[in-house]
Design an enzyme around this catalytic site. Structure first.
Site, PDB file in Angstrom:
ATOM      1  N   SER A 167      48.591  41.740  51.735  1.00 59.72           N
ATOM      2  CA  SER A 167      49.839  42.228  51.386  1.00 59.72           C
ATOM      3  C   SER A 167      50.043  43.514  50.948  1.00 59.72           C
ATOM      4  O   SER A 167      51.579  43.977  50.647  1.00 59.72           O
ATOM      5  CB  SER A 167      50.331  41.348  50.203  1.00 59.72           C
ATOM      6  OG  SER A 167      49.509  41.187  49.200  1.00 59.72           O
ATOM      7  N   TYR A 199      45.575  49.120  51.364  1.00 58.98           N
ATOM      8  CA  TYR A 199      44.684  49.280  52.870  1.00 58.98           C
ATOM      9  C   TYR A 199      44.864  47.932  53.344  1.00 58.98           C
ATOM     10  O   TYR A 199      44.492  47.866  54.514  1.00 58.98           O
ATOM     11  CB  TYR A 199      43.155  49.541  52.122  1.00 58.98           C
ATOM     12  CG  TYR A 199      43.140  50.958  51.952  1.00 58.98           C
ATOM     13  CD1 TYR A 199      43.634  51.918  52.978  1.00 58.98           C
ATOM     14  CD2 TYR A 199      42.478  51.417  50.893  1.00 58.98           C
ATOM     15  CE1 TYR A 199      43.521  53.380  52.912  1.00 58.98           C
ATOM     16  CE2 TYR A 199      42.137  53.039  50.861  1.00 58.98           C
ATOM     17  CZ  TYR A 199      42.693  53.770  51.882  1.00 58.98           C
ATOM     18  OH  TYR A 199      42.594  55.125  51.506  1.00 58.98           O
ATOM     19  N   PHE A 235      47.627  36.879  47.655  1.00 63.10           N
ATOM     20  CA  PHE A 235      47.751  36.018  46.356  1.00 63.10           C
ATOM     21  C   PHE A 235      48.850  36.767  45.665  1.00 63.10           C
ATOM     22  O   PHE A 235      48.739  37.626  44.910  1.00 63.10           O
ATOM     23  CB  PHE A 235      46.553  36.171  45.392  1.00 63.10           C
ATOM     24  CG  PHE A 235      46.516  34.809  44.683  1.00 63.10           C
ATOM     25  CD1 PHE A 235      47.542  33.776  44.861  1.00 63.10           C
ATOM     26  CD2 PHE A 235      45.558  34.641  43.571  1.00 63.10           C
ATOM     27  CE1 PHE A 235      47.164  32.401  44.210  1.00 63.10           C
ATOM     28  CE2 PHE A 235      45.516  33.262  43.109  1.00 63.10           C
ATOM     29  CZ  PHE A 235      46.052  32.491  43.054  1.00 63.10           C
ATOM     30  N   GLU A 236      50.203  36.291  45.903  1.00 59.49           N
ATOM     31  CA  GLU A 236      51.363  37.053  45.688  1.00 59.49           C
ATOM     32  C   GLU A 236      52.431  36.180  44.903  1.00 59.49           C
ATOM     33  O   GLU A 236      52.417  34.693  45.274  1.00 59.49           O
ATOM     34  CB  GLU A 236      52.183  37.707  46.652  1.00 59.49           C
ATOM     35  CG  GLU A 236      51.131  38.760  47.443  1.00 59.49           C
ATOM     36  CD  GLU A 236      51.132  40.085  46.507  1.00 59.49           C
ATOM     37  OE1 GLU A 236      51.654  40.321  45.489  1.00 59.49           O
ATOM     38  OE2 GLU A 236      50.083  40.787  46.786  1.00 59.49           O
ATOM     39  N   ALA A 284      41.177  43.228  46.330  1.00 62.69           N
ATOM     40  CA  ALA A 284      41.041  43.966  45.104  1.00 62.69           C
ATOM     41  C   ALA A 284      41.485  42.947  44.129  1.00 62.69           C
ATOM     42  O   ALA A 284      42.977  42.909  44.295  1.00 62.69           O
ATOM     43  CB  ALA A 284      41.643  45.241  45.036  1.00 62.69           C
ATOM     44  N   TYR A 311      33.421  54.944  38.392  1.00 60.14           N
ATOM     45  CA  TYR A 311      33.728  54.202  39.616  1.00 60.14           C
ATOM     46  C   TYR A 311      32.119  53.988  40.111  1.00 60.14           C
ATOM     47  O   TYR A 311      31.609  52.922  39.906  1.00 60.14           O
ATOM     48  CB  TYR A 311      34.173  55.186  40.859  1.00 60.14           C
ATOM     49  CG  TYR A 311      35.048  54.308  41.723  1.00 60.14           C
ATOM     50  CD1 TYR A 311      36.065  53.373  41.621  1.00 60.14           C
ATOM     51  CD2 TYR A 311      34.004  53.743  42.785  1.00 60.14           C
ATOM     52  CE1 TYR A 311      36.395  52.599  42.495  1.00 60.14           C
ATOM     53  CE2 TYR A 311      34.257  52.949  43.673  1.00 60.14           C
ATOM     54  CZ  TYR A 311      35.689  52.214  43.687  1.00 60.14           C
ATOM     55  OH  TYR A 311      36.033  51.289  44.442  1.00 60.14           O
ATOM     56  N   THR A 322      47.268  52.755  44.721  1.00 59.45           N
ATOM     57  CA  THR A 322      47.762  51.379  45.028  1.00 59.45           C
ATOM     58  C   THR A 322      47.590  50.668  43.816  1.00 59.45           C
ATOM     59  O   THR A 322      47.161  51.562  42.608  1.00 59.45           O
ATOM     60  CB  THR A 322      46.400  50.676  45.914  1.00 59.45           C
ATOM     61  OG1 THR A 322      45.469  50.815  45.230  1.00 59.45           O
ATOM     62  CG2 THR A 322      46.374  51.382  47.277  1.00 59.45           C
TER      63      THR A 322
HETATM   64  P1  NAD Z   1      45.694  46.523  46.496  1.00 55.39           P
HETATM   65  O1  NAD Z   1      45.849  46.145  45.079  1.00 55.39           O
HETATM   66  O2  NAD Z   1      46.769  47.318  46.945  1.00 55.39           O
HETATM   67  O3  NAD Z   1      45.771  45.162  47.191  1.00 55.39           O
HETATM   68  C1  NAD Z   1      44.872  44.313  47.028  1.00 55.39           C
HETATM   69  C2  NAD Z   1      45.159  42.902  47.955  1.00 55.39           C
HETATM   70  O4  NAD Z   1      44.083  41.839  47.487  1.00 55.39           O
HETATM   71  C3  NAD Z   1      46.488  42.450  47.892  1.00 55.39           C
HETATM   72  O5  NAD Z   1      47.045  41.986  49.213  1.00 55.39           O
HETATM   73  C4  NAD Z   1      46.498  41.032  47.055  1.00 55.39           C
HETATM   74  O6  NAD Z   1      47.268  40.123  47.338  1.00 55.39           O
HETATM   75  C5  NAD Z   1      45.148  40.549  47.372  1.00 55.39           C
HETATM   76  N1  NAD Z   1      44.264  39.779  46.644  1.00 55.39           N
HETATM   77  C6  NAD Z   1      43.926  40.046  45.292  1.00 55.39           C
HETATM   78  N2  NAD Z   1      43.243  38.873  44.711  1.00 55.39           N
HETATM   79  C7  NAD Z   1      43.431  37.870  45.585  1.00 55.39           C
HETATM   80  C8  NAD Z   1      43.078  36.597  45.808  1.00 55.39           C
HETATM   81  N3  NAD Z   1      42.427  36.043  44.981  1.00 55.39           N
HETATM   82  N4  NAD Z   1      43.333  35.842  46.991  1.00 55.39           N
HETATM   83  C9  NAD Z   1      43.998  36.426  47.831  1.00 55.39           C
HETATM   84  N5  NAD Z   1      44.382  37.761  47.870  1.00 55.39           N
HETATM   85  C10 NAD Z   1      43.924  38.425  46.670  1.00 55.39           C
HETATM   86  O7  NAD Z   1      44.199  47.152  46.696  1.00 55.39           O
HETATM   87  P2  NAD Z   1      43.607  48.383  47.640  1.00 55.39           P
HETATM   88  O8  NAD Z   1      43.488  49.679  46.737  1.00 55.39           O
HETATM   89  O9  NAD Z   1      44.134  48.436  48.909  1.00 55.39           O
HETATM   90  O10 NAD Z   1      41.995  47.929  47.825  1.00 55.39           O
HETATM   91  C11 NAD Z   1      41.692  47.140  48.750  1.00 55.39           C
HETATM   92  C12 NAD Z   1      40.110  47.685  49.257  1.00 55.39           C
HETATM   93  O11 NAD Z   1      40.141  48.908  49.639  1.00 55.39           O
HETATM   94  C13 NAD Z   1      39.071  47.316  47.914  1.00 55.39           C
HETATM   95  O12 NAD Z   1      38.120  46.689  48.432  1.00 55.39           O
HETATM   96  C14 NAD Z   1      39.304  48.803  47.425  1.00 55.39           C
HETATM   97  O13 NAD Z   1      37.933  48.818  46.625  1.00 55.39           O
HETATM   98  C15 NAD Z   1      39.095  49.575  48.580  1.00 55.39           C
HETATM   99  N6  NAD Z   1      39.214  50.935  48.395  1.00 55.39           N
HETATM  100  C16 NAD Z   1      40.696  51.445  47.678  1.00 55.39           C
HETATM  101  C17 NAD Z   1      40.854  52.613  47.555  1.00 55.39           C
HETATM  102  C18 NAD Z   1      42.140  53.300  46.620  1.00 55.39           C
HETATM  103  O14 NAD Z   1      42.159  54.408  46.459  1.00 55.39           O
HETATM  104  N7  NAD Z   1      42.934  52.326  46.591  1.00 55.39           N
HETATM  105  C19 NAD Z   1      39.885  53.975  48.209  1.00 55.39           C
HETATM  106  C20 NAD Z   1      38.777  53.284  48.944  1.00 55.39           C
HETATM  107  C21 NAD Z   1      38.509  51.740  48.971  1.00 55.39           C
END
Ligand code: NAD
Length: 396
Positions: A50, A53, A74-75, A140, A239, A278
Site C-alpha cells: 500500500s 516500495y 495493514f491499513e 515494514a 541502521y 517513506t
Molecule cells: P512503508 O512504511 O512505506 O510501507 C510498509 C508497508 O508494510 C505498508 O504497505 C504497510 O501497510 C505494510 N505493513 C506493515 N505492517 C503490516 C502487517 N502487519 N501486515 C500487512 N502489511 C503490513 O515502508 P518502506 O519504506 O517502503 O519499506 C519497505 C521495505 O523496503 C522494508 O523492508 C524496508 O526496509 C525496505 N527499504 C526501505 C528503504 C527506504 O529508504 N524507505 C530503503 C531500502 C530498503
C-alpha cells in the site's frame, strides 16, 4: 464530507487526503506507463503493497509488466468523519486504475504475519490467478504477533553495543522550519535485538514462501524478492550496525536458506534499495538529516530517484536479466547511484559541516518536506485543500 488538512506530530501524520492519495498513485502509474513495457512478471503477490516500495512494486508489476496483482497490507479504514490511513486510499486508487487497465487487483487488508491472511491469499490466488510467479516482500512493521506462538514482538530502532550520539533533522513539515539537533539513543538490550529480528528479519518471508509452496500456487520459474538497505558509515550505527541491521542480516541469511531449500524451482533474491522518504524510513532518527543531505547531491547530479523510478529500474534492468549487478553476497544493488564514491564524499563533507544555520543550503529540506507530505496526499498544487471531500473514498 469534510475538509482534510495535515495533522502532524514529528514525522507522524494522522490524517490523509483521499483525492491527494489517488493523484499520488496516478502520478506513479503514469510514470510507469510512459516507459516501454517490461517482459517480466504476469501474476504477482506483493506483501506490504500500500505504501512506499511495495506500492511502487505493485505499480511496476501491473503497469510495467501487465501483471495481475494481489496485494496485502495493514491499513486503517475510514469512517464518515475520520480519514483512513493513506495506504488504504492508495489501495483503492490502485484498484481503480488497474481495473480501468483491464487488470485483476484484489487487495487483502489484514495482518500479513497471521496464518489467516496467508490462507486468504492462497484462496484468492487459486480462485483468480491459479498460481503466482513473483512474491515481493516489502513489509515494514513496528510489531508482529507470532502466528504460531501468539507472542508479540516489537521492532526497536537502536544502536548495538554502545549508546549513540548523533544528529538529526527536526522539521516542522507544515512551515518548513527546522533545526539540526543532537540525538542520544541508548544501546539495545539483547531482548530488544531479538524482538526486532523477529519483526523485521526473514522468518515471516520464509513462512510465506513455505506456505505458498505447500499450497502448490507457485508457477515454474517463481522468484521472490525482499528489500533491504545498506547505507554508509554515517547511518551505520543506527541502521546496518543497529537493531534493524541485525534484522536485515537475518533476511540475508533467510535468502541463503531459501536458496538451499528450494533452488532451482524458486529463485530468492535480496535487492538493496536506495534511501527514499517513506513512513518507515522517517521513523528512524538520524535518517532525515542524512537523506536530505544525500538528496541535495543526487538531485544536483540528476541521479535522484523516487520509489517508483527505483523499483521500475529494478524490474526493468535487474530482476528479469541474467547479468545482474550483484555484490559479493549476491544481493542486487539498486543503491549504485547513492553509493557513488563522489556522492558519498560530498555527503560526508556536508554532514560534518551542517548545522541549523546552513541546513537549507547543504540539505534538500524542502524536497524532504514535500516528499513527506505527499505520502499523505498533501502539498499538491492540483488540489484545493480548502474544499470538502468525502473521507470514505479516494475516487471522487
Ligand atoms: P512503508 O512504511 O512505506 O510501507 C510498509 C508497508 O508494510 C505498508 O504497505 C504497510 O501497510 C505494510 N505493513 C506493515 N505492517 C503490516 C502487517 N502487519 N501486515 C500487512 N502489511 C503490513 O515502508 P518502506 O519504506 O517502503 O519499506 C519497505 C521495505 O523496503 C522494508 O523492508 C524496508 O526496509 C525496505 N527499504 C526501505 C528503504 C527506504 O529508504 N524507505 C530503503 C531500502 C530498503
Amino acid at each position: 464530507m469534510m475538509i482534510v488538512k495535515p495533522r502532524i506530530r514529528g514525522f507522524l501524520c494522522t490524517t490523509a487526503h483521499p483525492k491527494g492519495c489517488a493523484k499520488y498513485v496516478l502520478d506513479q502509474v503514469n510514470y510507469v506507463k510512459s516507459k516501454p513495457a517490461i517482459n517480466g512478471t504476469t501474476k504477482t503477490l506483493i506483501v506490504g503493497c500500500s505504501m512506499g516500495y511495495g506500492l511502487a512494486s505493485r505499480i511496476s508489476a501491473a503497469f510495467g509488466c501487465g501483471a495481475n496483482t494481489i496485494g496485502v497490507s495493514f491499513e486503517k479504514e475510514p469512517t464518515p468523519t475520520k480519514t483512513a490511513s493513506p495506504g488504504w486510499y492508495n489501495n483503492e486508487a490502485f484498484g481503480h486504475f488497474a481495473r480501468e487497465h483491464g487488470l485483476l487487483s484484489p487487495t487483502i487488508n489484514g495482518d500479513a504475519f497471521s496464518d489467516e491472511v496467508k490462507q486468504q491469499v492462497i484462496d484468492v490466488i487459486k480462485e483468480k490467478l491459479g498460481t503466482i510467479d513473483l512474491l515481493v516482500y516489502s513489509l515494514a512493521s513496528p510489531v508482529r504477533t507470532h502466528a504460531k506462538t501468539g507472542s508479540v514482538f516489537r521492532s526497536f530502532i537502536k544502536p548495538i553495543g554502545q549508546n549513540l550520539n548523533s544528529r538529526t533533522l527536526q522539521l516542522d513539515a507544515i512551515n518548513g522550519n527546522c533545526v539540526v539537533r543532537e540525538v542520544q539513543l541508548p544501546a539495545a538490550t539483547p531482548s530488544e535485538i531479538e524482538s526486532t529480528v523477529a519483526v523485521m528479519g526473514g522468518e515471516d518471508w520464509q513462512d510465506w514462501v513455505a506456505t505458498l509452496a505447500s499450497a502448490n500456487v507457485l508457477s515454474s520459474g517463481f522468484k521472490t524478492v525482499a528489500y533491504t538497505y545498506m547505507g554508509n558509515e554515517l547511518t551505520w550505527p543506527i541502521y546496518r550496525g543497529g537493531t534493524i541491521g541485525r534484522a536485515k542480516e537475518h533476511l540475508d541469511l533467510t535468502c541463503q536458506q531459501l536458496s538451499a531449500e528450494y533452488e532451482p524451482n524458486i529463485e530468492p533474491l535480496i535487492a538493496v534499495l536506495k534511501a527514499v522518504v517513506t513512513q518507515a524510513s522517517t521513523a528512524i532518527p538520524v535518517v532525515p538529516l542524512y537523506f536530505s543531505i544525500l538528496f541535495k547531491e543526487m538531485k544536483k547530479r540528476g541521479t535522484h530517484e523516487d520509489c517508483t523510478q527505483q523499483i521500475h529500474r529494478l524490474f526493468d534492468e535487474q530482476l528479469y536479466r541474467a547479468d545482474r549487478r550483484t555484490d559479493e553476497a549476491g544481493r542486487i544493488r539498486m543503491d549504485n547511484f547513492e553509493m557513488d564514491e563522489v556522492v558519498q564524499r560530498v555527503v560526508k563533507e556536508n554532514w560534518h559541516r551542517v548545522d541549523s544555520e546552513n541546513v537549507h543550503e547543504l540539505a534538500d529540506v524542502e524536497g524532504f518536506r514535500q516528499d513527506f507530505l505527499s505520502l499523505f496526499g498533501f502539498e499538491r498544487t492540483d488540489i484545493d485543500y480548502d474544499l470538502e471531500v468525502d473521507p470514505t473514498t479516494a475516487i471522487q
